[in-house]
Design a protein around this motif. Structure first.
Motif, PDB file in Angstrom:
ATOM      1  N   ILE A  27      33.673  29.400  70.059  1.00 26.40           N
ATOM      2  CA  ILE A  27      32.307  29.297  69.563  1.00 26.40           C
ATOM      3  C   ILE A  27      31.629  30.671  69.653  1.00 26.40           C
ATOM      4  O   ILE A  27      31.757  31.370  70.661  1.00 26.40           O
ATOM      5  CB  ILE A  27      31.483  28.282  70.393  1.00 26.40           C
ATOM      6  CG1 ILE A  27      32.104  26.884  70.325  1.00 26.40           C
ATOM      7  CG2 ILE A  27      30.029  28.244  69.914  1.00 26.40           C
ATOM      8  CD1 ILE A  27      31.413  25.869  71.239  1.00 26.40           C
ATOM      9  N   THR A  28      30.918  31.036  68.603  1.00 23.38           N
ATOM     10  CA  THR A  28      30.086  32.239  68.610  1.00 23.38           C
ATOM     11  C   THR A  28      28.678  31.844  68.193  1.00 23.38           C
ATOM     12  O   THR A  28      28.490  31.291  67.106  1.00 23.38           O
ATOM     13  CB  THR A  28      30.624  33.318  67.651  1.00 23.38           C
ATOM     14  OG1 THR A  28      31.927  33.739  68.093  1.00 23.38           O
ATOM     15  CG2 THR A  28      29.698  34.535  67.620  1.00 23.38           C
ATOM     16  N   VAL A  29      27.709  32.115  69.069  1.00 22.51           N
ATOM     17  CA  VAL A  29      26.321  31.784  68.775  1.00 22.51           C
ATOM     18  C   VAL A  29      25.453  32.985  69.147  1.00 22.51           C
ATOM     19  O   VAL A  29      25.281  33.298  70.325  1.00 22.51           O
ATOM     20  CB  VAL A  29      25.846  30.540  69.556  1.00 22.51           C
ATOM     21  CG1 VAL A  29      24.377  30.265  69.261  1.00 22.51           C
ATOM     22  CG2 VAL A  29      26.687  29.332  69.201  1.00 22.51           C
ATOM     23  N   LEU A  30      24.957  33.662  68.128  1.00 23.25           N
ATOM     24  CA  LEU A  30      24.087  34.814  68.338  1.00 23.25           C
ATOM     25  C   LEU A  30      22.845  34.687  67.464  1.00 23.25           C
ATOM     26  O   LEU A  30      22.928  34.196  66.345  1.00 23.25           O
ATOM     27  CB  LEU A  30      24.821  36.116  67.998  1.00 23.25           C
ATOM     28  CG  LEU A  30      26.018  36.477  68.889  1.00 23.25           C
ATOM     29  CD1 LEU A  30      26.815  37.606  68.266  1.00 23.25           C
ATOM     30  CD2 LEU A  30      25.540  36.862  70.278  1.00 23.25           C
ATOM     31  N   ASP A  31      21.718  35.125  67.991  1.00 19.39           N
ATOM     32  CA  ASP A  31      20.488  35.086  67.210  1.00 19.39           C
ATOM     33  C   ASP A  31      19.987  36.505  66.967  1.00 19.39           C
ATOM     34  O   ASP A  31      20.627  37.485  67.380  1.00 19.39           O
ATOM     35  CB  ASP A  31      19.420  34.258  67.940  1.00 19.39           C
ATOM     36  CG  ASP A  31      18.969  34.914  69.245  1.00 19.39           C
ATOM     37  OD1 ASP A  31      19.650  35.854  69.721  1.00 19.39           O
ATOM     38  OD2 ASP A  31      17.933  34.508  69.797  1.00 19.39           O
ATOM     39  N   ASP A  32      18.857  36.619  66.294  1.00 21.42           N
ATOM     40  CA  ASP A  32      18.203  37.904  66.089  1.00 21.42           C
ATOM     41  C   ASP A  32      17.197  38.086  67.228  1.00 21.42           C
ATOM     42  O   ASP A  32      16.193  37.374  67.286  1.00 21.42           O
ATOM     43  CB  ASP A  32      17.484  37.927  64.741  1.00 21.42           C
ATOM     44  CG  ASP A  32      16.751  39.241  64.491  1.00 21.42           C
ATOM     45  OD1 ASP A  32      16.730  40.100  65.388  1.00 21.42           O
ATOM     46  OD2 ASP A  32      16.185  39.394  63.391  1.00 21.42           O
ATOM     47  N   PRO A  33      17.432  39.035  68.150  1.00 19.21           N
ATOM     48  CA  PRO A  33      16.524  39.190  69.290  1.00 19.21           C
ATOM     49  C   PRO A  33      15.076  39.433  68.890  1.00 19.21           C
ATOM     50  O   PRO A  33      14.153  39.032  69.620  1.00 19.21           O
ATOM     51  CB  PRO A  33      17.095  40.398  70.038  1.00 19.21           C
ATOM     52  CG  PRO A  33      18.522  40.488  69.611  1.00 19.21           C
ATOM     53  CD  PRO A  33      18.547  39.994  68.196  1.00 19.21           C
TER      54      PRO A  33
END
Length: 430
Positions: free
Chosen positions: A117-123
């Motif tokens: 799983i890869t879960v990244l947002d825009d800081p």
């Protein structure tokens, strides 16, 4: 699940790892040592320099080699800014610097479903402060209280604003409430930390300032509980700030003022928001209200374009300030930052030589500062024992060693300082 944690980098990362430890244990999981056998290895990474990136990669590779069948989960600044590297490192769960509670959900999901799983947002889209459990597990004397996240200073050498996003502050009432809960948990000292705590309150209604949070926290806990400030932007230190700090009985007279250079032309290239004159003004303000305040700092040597004359200006300036202690770093070229593209990159041999020369001056200043306390009796908060010697710190963060057969852990005791051994004071219980 047996879960092992490894933390790289700053006090904020340490704080967030401790919060994750509490969150996973609350769900019934077991913490195990990182060098032991685990079902999941969690690495909280750092990306403040290229060297930090390298250390993060080394720890990730070591974990994968040691436990090829375990879940390998990575979070923190390095995974936030370099997600493409995670595929090459065979990471199962990739997250960044936000939503720590959600990270625990994802860790359980990765374990249960055996899928990556890869879960990244825009800081920069984050608008609220993530309120996490403060402190850590049992056995610790000093607790960290994170009151702020994010930074918008955009220093030319730093990638952290891109990893952490905008300023978000822990509301004032929550600052006080969390401080109270740490005291109830048995902690004797609270360290206020954040990515840039000097910016605390800029996003809150009415725009309160850091000193408002400091006063609320100090007043929320008993007077014998120490409150210590994390790294400060020098412009935070004004006459009003110092006056209000000096009125707080439990605020430690220890101020870490981030400097980076004592030369104005280098500071301008770094995109720092002050010059050496304003920095020294902060030093002077603190000396006006405190007797021998512990003023500590960071120094980067060999910044792009730094000449020998510019470096000498810095050496002269640090001696003028008379720091109690310094952290000295050779400049590390950080891809993705403006400084990495600047002309005049300084050769490594020159950077190492300058770091050594600055360190010699810093050591002499540190020894002189410590020697000034020999013969005095001061309160020391003891933390750990090594080979029959109990180690603790004064309010000014001077380390003290006392030989004792009784357990002094988490005790605040009066100590007569009898001498100095290197960077440590020695003493005897009164």
């Amino acid at each position: 699940m047996r879960i092992a944690f490894y933390t790289l980098g700053c006090k904020v990362n340490q704080y967030e790892t401790q919060a994750l430890e509490q969150l996973v244990t609350q769900r019934g999981h077991t913490l195990v040592p990182f060098d032991g056998e685990a079902d999941a290895y969690v690495i909280n990474t750092c990306s403040v320099t290229a060297v930090s990136d390298k250390k993060s990669r080394q720890v990730i590779r070591r974990a994968r080699k040691t436990a090829p069948d375990a879940i390998l989960a990575v979070c923190g600044c390095y995974s936030q800014t370099h997600p493409d590297d995670m595929d090459k490192l065979e990471v199962d769960l990739v997250a960044g610097t936000g939503d720590r509670t959600g990270f625990v959900d994802l860790l359980e999901q990765t374990w249960q479903k055996h899928q990556s799983i890869t879960v990244l947002d825009d800081p920069f889209q984050r608008r609220t402060f993530e309120n996490l459990p403060a402190g850590g597990l049992e056995g610790r004397t000093r607790a960290m209280l994170k009151i702020e996240d994010g930074c918008v200073n955009f220093c030319s050498y730093c990638i952290i604003p891109y990893a952490r996003g905008r300023i978000r502050s822990l509301p004032l009432a929550d600052c006080a409430a969390q401080a109270k809960s740490l005291v109830e948990a048995g902690y004797q000292e609270i360290v206020l930390t954040g990515i840039e705590i000097s910016s605390w309150g800029q996003d809150l209604e009415g725009k309160p300032s850091l000193i408002d949070a400091v006063e609320a926290i100090c007043q929320a806990v008993p007077s014998h509980i120490r409150v210590r400030l994390g790294s400060l932007e020098p412009r935070t230190i004004t006459e009003d700030f110092c006056r209000r700090c000096a009125a707080l009985e439990n605020l430690c007279p220890h101020f870490h003022l981030s400097m980076q250079s004592g030369c104005d032309t280098v500071l301008a290239r770094m995109n720092r928001k002050y010059d050496s004159s304003r920095y020294y003004e902060s030093v002077r303000f603190l000396h006006e209200v405190y007797d021998r305040p512990a003023i500590t700092t960071d120094l980067i040597v060999g910044f792009p374009g730094e000449t020998e004359d510019e470096f000498q200006q810095t050496l002269d300036f640090i001696q003028k300030c008379g720091f109690a202690a310094m952290h000295i770093f050779p400049y590390s070229r950080r891809p993705g930052t403006p400084a990495a593209k600047m002309p005049g990159q300084v050769p490594n041999a020159i950077k190492e030589d300058r770091a050594h020369r600055a360190a010699e001056i810093a050591q002499n200043m540190e020894y002189a500062y410590l020697d000034s306390f020999v013969g005095q009796t001061v309160p020391v908060l003891f933390e750990e024992e090594r080979d029959g010697v109990w180690l603790g710190h004064t309010t000014r963060y001077c380390q003290v060693g006392v030989t004792s057969t009784e357990s002094l852990h988490n005790q605040l005791r009066q100590v007569r300082l009898t001498g100095r051994e290197g960077s440590q004071l020695t003493g005897e219980l009164v």
